[in-house]
Write a protein that holds these residues in place. Structure first.
Motif, PDB file in Angstrom:
ATOM      1  N   UNK A 471      65.151  51.312  51.786  1.00 24.62           N
ATOM      2  CA  UNK A 471      64.520  51.029  50.762  1.00 24.62           C
ATOM      3  C   UNK A 471      63.782  49.613  50.703  1.00 24.62           C
ATOM      4  N   UNK A 472      64.298  48.794  51.704  1.00 24.95           N
ATOM      5  CA  UNK A 472      63.747  47.454  51.645  1.00 24.95           C
ATOM      6  C   UNK A 472      62.328  47.193  51.846  1.00 24.95           C
ATOM      7  N   UNK A 473      61.538  46.622  51.026  1.00 29.19           N
ATOM      8  CA  UNK A 473      60.109  46.195  51.035  1.00 29.19           C
ATOM      9  C   UNK A 473      59.649  44.904  51.103  1.00 29.19           C
ATOM     10  N   UNK A 474      60.633  43.986  50.736  1.00 30.50           N
ATOM     11  CA  UNK A 474      60.183  42.666  50.964  1.00 30.50           C
ATOM     12  C   UNK A 474      61.089  42.042  51.416  1.00 30.50           C
ATOM     13  N   UNK A 475      60.870  41.209  52.804  1.00 27.22           N
ATOM     14  CA  UNK A 475      61.624  40.665  53.748  1.00 27.22           C
ATOM     15  C   UNK A 475      61.393  39.033  53.701  1.00 27.22           C
ATOM     16  N   UNK A 476      62.342  37.890  53.745  1.00 28.37           N
ATOM     17  CA  UNK A 476      61.800  36.705  53.885  1.00 28.37           C
ATOM     18  C   UNK A 476      62.996  36.047  54.555  1.00 28.37           C
ATOM     19  N   UNK A 477      62.822  35.558  55.947  1.00 21.56           N
ATOM     20  CA  UNK A 477      63.706  34.870  56.653  1.00 21.56           C
ATOM     21  C   UNK A 477      63.499  33.776  57.426  1.00 21.56           C
ATOM     22  N   UNK A 478      62.113  33.079  56.855  1.00 17.82           N
ATOM     23  CA  UNK A 478      61.594  31.866  57.293  1.00 17.82           C
ATOM     24  C   UNK A 478      62.300  30.809  57.346  1.00 17.82           C
ATOM     25  N   UNK A 479      62.130  29.855  58.333  1.00 18.31           N
ATOM     26  CA  UNK A 479      62.967  28.539  58.400  1.00 18.31           C
ATOM     27  C   UNK A 479      64.452  29.004  58.786  1.00 18.31           C
ATOM     28  N   UNK A 480      64.884  29.805  59.674  1.00 15.75           N
ATOM     29  CA  UNK A 480      66.063  29.656  59.919  1.00 15.75           C
ATOM     30  C   UNK A 480      66.031  29.564  61.550  1.00 15.75           C
ATOM     31  N   UNK A 481      67.009  30.189  62.570  1.00 17.38           N
ATOM     32  CA  UNK A 481      67.035  30.156  63.860  1.00 17.38           C
ATOM     33  C   UNK A 481      67.376  31.498  64.463  1.00 17.38           C
ATOM     34  N   UNK A 482      66.709  32.775  63.803  1.00 21.23           N
ATOM     35  CA  UNK A 482      67.108  33.839  64.332  1.00 21.23           C
ATOM     36  C   UNK A 482      66.177  34.051  65.847  1.00 21.23           C
ATOM     37  N   UNK A 483      66.807  34.831  66.346  1.00 21.55           N
ATOM     38  CA  UNK A 483      66.476  34.956  68.044  1.00 21.55           C
ATOM     39  C   UNK A 483      66.427  36.632  68.117  1.00 21.55           C
ATOM     40  N   UNK A 484      65.771  37.078  69.208  1.00 20.11           N
ATOM     41  CA  UNK A 484      65.826  38.236  69.678  1.00 20.11           C
ATOM     42  C   UNK A 484      64.363  39.009  69.444  1.00 20.11           C
ATOM     43  N   UNK A 485      64.010  40.122  69.480  1.00 22.69           N
ATOM     44  CA  UNK A 485      62.754  40.949  69.451  1.00 22.69           C
ATOM     45  C   UNK A 485      62.652  41.179  68.028  1.00 22.69           C
ATOM     46  N   UNK A 486      61.391  41.250  67.552  1.00 22.47           N
ATOM     47  CA  UNK A 486      60.781  41.927  66.365  1.00 22.47           C
ATOM     48  C   UNK A 486      61.144  43.175  66.125  1.00 22.47           C
ATOM     49  N   UNK A 487      61.075  43.936  67.087  1.00 19.76           N
ATOM     50  CA  UNK A 487      60.869  45.334  67.109  1.00 19.76           C
ATOM     51  C   UNK A 487      62.148  45.968  65.938  1.00 19.76           C
TER      52      UNK A 487
END
Length: 643
Positions: A471-487
């Motif tokens: 059900x997720x429609x809006x996602x904001x993760x900016x300014x962290x240190x997340x890694x890995x692939x966008x897929x």
């Protein structure tokens, strides 16, 4: 805004009564003067697609054969009702009528009701001749395109009980002598026009007034000091004007008042303690003003209050504990003020509360555990307060929240595990000190539609379980240190159309790899409006399939290290308004199909390896949008050199 049903209910009852009365008496044929006046009105109508006036035939009797007309026993027209919004056989009809108001309507000397509301396209001025309708009790001309002032001749409408002229293009000063003459008036609606000048002080002479709606104009000056003399007033809406000064103390005399809307003005000063006199008040909206000072303790006496909206003011001091006496409250909106101190424990008594917004204040200290008793609370926003929470209290799990916003409240550490079993749909924990991995149990939060964890210290890849957030429609993760692939994000499941992304911001992380070539073909991306991936060490090029995102308005790929060409296919995303591609390794030409997108307002391809002539374009972009590409030439850069 005063609902239309309040003004119409009495009108419909009156029309029905007049119709029954006309059936009980032997009516004479329609008076010739009245018939001529109505035919002249019809003559001025240039479009009547629903044939509201079709039965108005010169060869028939207007009293017995014309729809929307009621006559008295003498054949005089007493009611003309041809509104654009009406019901028939429990079906609601909404239609239009184009033309102007005929001055001949002023010859309907026995007229009591004139309803030409919601016809949407009646133009021109209100004829001064309507001031001759001395017997008129109800005048509805709202929701049209009428212009000009209220005629001064309205001073003669001494019997007028209801006057609705809202949602037109009327303008000018509302003259005090006109308003003061309408001594029989119980309802006055002038909203949604272009009136200016002061609220007429003579309004306090209208002792029978129950509804006053002036919202959405340009009225200025102060609220009349003697407004409290309107003892019958139940609805007062002065919102969306330019009213200044303070709320007069006399407002406490409005003991029958149910609705008070003063929002979106320039009102200053304090809320008077006399507000305690508004014992019937149900809805109170004073937001978007410059009101300052403490909230008076006396506000706790408004026992019938359901909604209290004070956001975007300059209120200060501690929240009075007396607010806990308002047990009927369903909504509190106090955001963006200067309130200090702790949240009163008495708020735990507000068991009917559904929304509590105390965000953007200066509140501090422990959140009172008494709030756990608020089992009807659906939305809690304490964001941007120096609460220094450290952790989200465990007793939060006892509430049944739909929306939880605790941005910049001092939370540290890991996400609390109790969130995994919550039914929260909107979660904002941004601008805190959260760290560690995004837990696998995030996939259990299947009710999430909005998730903002931006500006924290997360440093993991996105877990596979994330795909369960259908059900997720809006996602904001900016300014962290997340890694890995966008897929792992773009392969999320969805429950079409729910769960299709509306916005994604993954900027300023450490995501790697290429953007999937088929990103524009994924069902979850079909409705996306904003895609921001800037400042991640990505590779590869810009996928051609982005051009298939028909709803995309914002595309930001700044500083990603992507290479290749700007795909011509991007020009198929017709709703794009912003395209930022600066600081990459893009080569080749700028496609004319992209730079000439009709809605494009912001375009920046600076600091790349682009070359060739900049295509001619209608939009105006600064030189800085193209700088740092040594092979580019043409406006707005220097002209190309001819070989």
């Amino acid at each position: 805004m005063i609902p239309i049903q309040y003004k119409k209910a009495f009108s419909l009852n009156l029309i029905f009564s007049l119709l029954i009365l006309s059936l009980l008496v032997i009516s004479e044929a329609c008076h010739a003067v009245d018939k001529q006046a109505l035919l002249h009105f019809k003559h001025n109508i240039i479009s009547d697609p629903s044939k509201l006036l079709h039965s108005w035939n010169p060869s028939s009797d207007c009293c017995s054969s014309w729809e929307g007309i009621v006559c008295d026993s003498l054949g005089r027209v007493i009611n003309v009702s041809r509104p654009g919004l009406f019901s028939s056989n429990d079906i609601l009809f909404d239609t239009i009528m184009s033309g102007t108001l005929s001055p001949y309507l002023g010859n309907l000397s026995s007229l009591r009701v004139l309803d030409l509301s919601n016809l949407k396209n009646l133009k021109g001025q209100i004829p001064p001749q309507l001031g001759k309708l001395y017997k008129l009790t109800h005048l509805f001309l709202d929701s049209n395109k009428l212009r000009g002032p209220i005629p001064l001749t309205f001073t003669h409408l001494h019997r007028l009980e209801k006057l609705y002229l809202g949602d037109n293009f009327l303008s000018g000063v509302v003259h005090s002598n006109v308003v003061g003459s309408l001594r029989s008036l119980s309802e006055l609606g002038l909203s949604g026009n272009r009136f200016f000048g002061p609220v007429p002080t003579s309004i306090v002479k209208l002792n029978l007034l129950t509804k006053l709606d002036l919202h959405g104009n340009k009225f200025s000056g102060s609220i009349p000091y003697s407004i409290g003399e309107l003892k019958s007033l139940k609805y007062l809406d002065l919102s969306e004007n330019q009213i200044s000064g303070s709320i007069p103390k006399s407002v406490g005399g409005l003991s029958e008042l149910v609705l008070l809307y003063l929002n979106q003005n320039q009102i200053s000063g304090r809320i008077p303690s006399s507000i305690s006199g508004l014992g019937s008040l149900y809805l109170c909206r004073l937001s978007e003003n410059k009101i300052s000072g403490n909230l008076p303790n006396s506000i706790g006496k408004l026992s019938n209050l359901r909604r209290l909206i004070l956001e975007n003011n300059k209120l200060s001091g501690k929240l009075p504990s007396s607010l806990g006496h308002l047990t009927a409250l369903t909504d509190i909106f106090f955001s963006n003020n200067h309130f200090t101190g702790k949240i009163p424990s008495s708020f735990g008594n507000l068991t009917n509360l559904q929304s509590l917004d105390l965000s953007r204040n200066r509140l501090f200290g422990k959140i009172p555990p008494q709030l756990a008793k608020l089992q009807n609370l659906q939305s809690l926003d304490l964001s941007f307060n120096p609460l220094r929470l450290v952790s989200i209290p465990k007793w939060f799990s006892k509430m049944k929240l739909f929306r939880l916003k605790l941005a910049k409240t001092g939370i540290r550490g890991n996400l609390p595990s109790w969130l995994s079993s919550s039914s929260i749909s909107i979660l904002d924990l941004s601008s805190n000190g959260l760290r560690g991995r995004l837990p696998n149990w995030i996939g259990n939060m299947t009710s999430l539609s909005f998730l903002n964890l931006s500006r924290n210290g997360f440093h993991s890849s996105i877990p596979v379980e994330f795909r369960n957030l259908s059900l997720l429609m809006d996602l904001d993760l900016h300014f962290n240190m997340f890694t890995g692939h966008l897929n792992s994000i773009f392969s999320k499941e969805s429950q079409t159309p729910l769960g299709q992304f509306n916005s994604i911001d993954l900027s300023n992380n450490m995501f790697t790899g290429a953007i999937d070539d088929n990103i524009g073909e994924r069902p979850v991306m079909a409705s996306i409006k904003s895609l921001v991936l800037s400042h991640n060490p990505l590779s590869g090029g810009i996928p051609k399939s982005l051009g298939k995102l028909g709803e995309l308005q914002v595309l930001e790929l700044v500083g990603n290290g992507i290479s290749g060409k700007i795909p011509v296919e991007l020009g198929n995303a017709k709703k794009l308004t912003t395209v930022l591609l600066k600081r990459n390794k893009l080569r080749g030409n700028i496609p004319k199909e992209v730079i000439n997108l009709k809605k494009l307002r912001v375009f920046d391809v600076s600091e790349n390896l682009l070359s060739g002539r900049i295509p001619r374009h209608k939009a105006i972009f600064p030189v800085s949008s193209f700088s740092g590409n040594h092979g580019l030439c043409g406006a707005p850069l220097p002209p190309c050199k001819h070989s």
